[in-house]
Design a protein around this motif. Structure first.
Motif, PDB file in Angstrom:
ATOM      1  N   VAL A  21     -84.787  95.837 -18.638  1.00  0.00           N
ATOM      2  CA  VAL A  21     -85.746  96.574 -19.455  1.00  0.00           C
ATOM      3  C   VAL A  21     -86.571  97.508 -18.567  1.00  0.00           C
ATOM      4  O   VAL A  21     -86.758  97.243 -17.379  1.00  0.00           O
ATOM      5  CB  VAL A  21     -86.660  95.589 -20.228  1.00  0.00           C
ATOM      6  N   VAL A  28     -89.601 101.841 -24.867  1.00  0.00           N
ATOM      7  CA  VAL A  28     -89.033 100.709 -24.137  1.00  0.00           C
ATOM      8  C   VAL A  28     -87.522 100.858 -24.222  1.00  0.00           C
ATOM      9  O   VAL A  28     -86.972 101.117 -25.296  1.00  0.00           O
ATOM     10  CB  VAL A  28     -89.473  99.366 -24.754  1.00  0.00           C
ATOM     11  N   LEU A  30     -83.692  99.146 -23.172  1.00  0.00           N
ATOM     12  CA  LEU A  30     -82.980  97.928 -22.802  1.00  0.00           C
ATOM     13  C   LEU A  30     -81.511  98.246 -22.573  1.00  0.00           C
ATOM     14  O   LEU A  30     -80.960  99.123 -23.240  1.00  0.00           O
ATOM     15  CB  LEU A  30     -83.079  96.889 -23.931  1.00  0.00           C
ATOM     16  N   THR A  42     -86.664 101.714 -28.132  1.00  0.00           N
ATOM     17  CA  THR A  42     -87.545 101.335 -29.226  1.00  0.00           C
ATOM     18  C   THR A  42     -88.990 101.589 -28.811  1.00  0.00           C
ATOM     19  O   THR A  42     -89.266 101.924 -27.661  1.00  0.00           O
ATOM     20  CB  THR A  42     -87.316  99.856 -29.624  1.00  0.00           C
ATOM     21  N   PHE A  47     -90.931  96.376 -29.799  1.00  0.00           N
ATOM     22  CA  PHE A  47     -90.445  95.469 -28.768  1.00  0.00           C
ATOM     23  C   PHE A  47     -91.366  94.255 -28.659  1.00  0.00           C
ATOM     24  O   PHE A  47     -90.887  93.118 -28.548  1.00  0.00           O
ATOM     25  CB  PHE A  47     -90.330  96.194 -27.419  1.00  0.00           C
TER      26      PHE A  47
END
Length: 66
Positions: A21, A28, A30, A42, A47
């Protein structure tokens, strides 16, 4: 300007089978550490809501038969 650094959980040790991450451009991001070509983005709020749900066990039924 340097790229944000991907981080993985200290629980994963030296394993490459984990999720990484980072935050970039107010989002954010991932990705799987063993295949970094697919990135999910997102908002920090979404998150945080996901993490709260995971900690509360809201998704445990998805792994019951894994």
């Amino acid at each position: 300007m340097s790229s944000p650094i991907w981080q993985k959980s200290s629980y994963s040790g030296s394993s490459n089978a984990c999720v990484e991450v980072r935050t970039a451009h107010g989002r954010v991001e991932l990705r799987e550490s063993d295949d970094g070509n697919i990135v999910i983005r997102t908002s920090p709020a979404k998150f945080a809501a996901f993490l709260r749900g995971a900690k509360a066990g809201e998704f445990d039924h998805h792994t019951a038969n894994a």
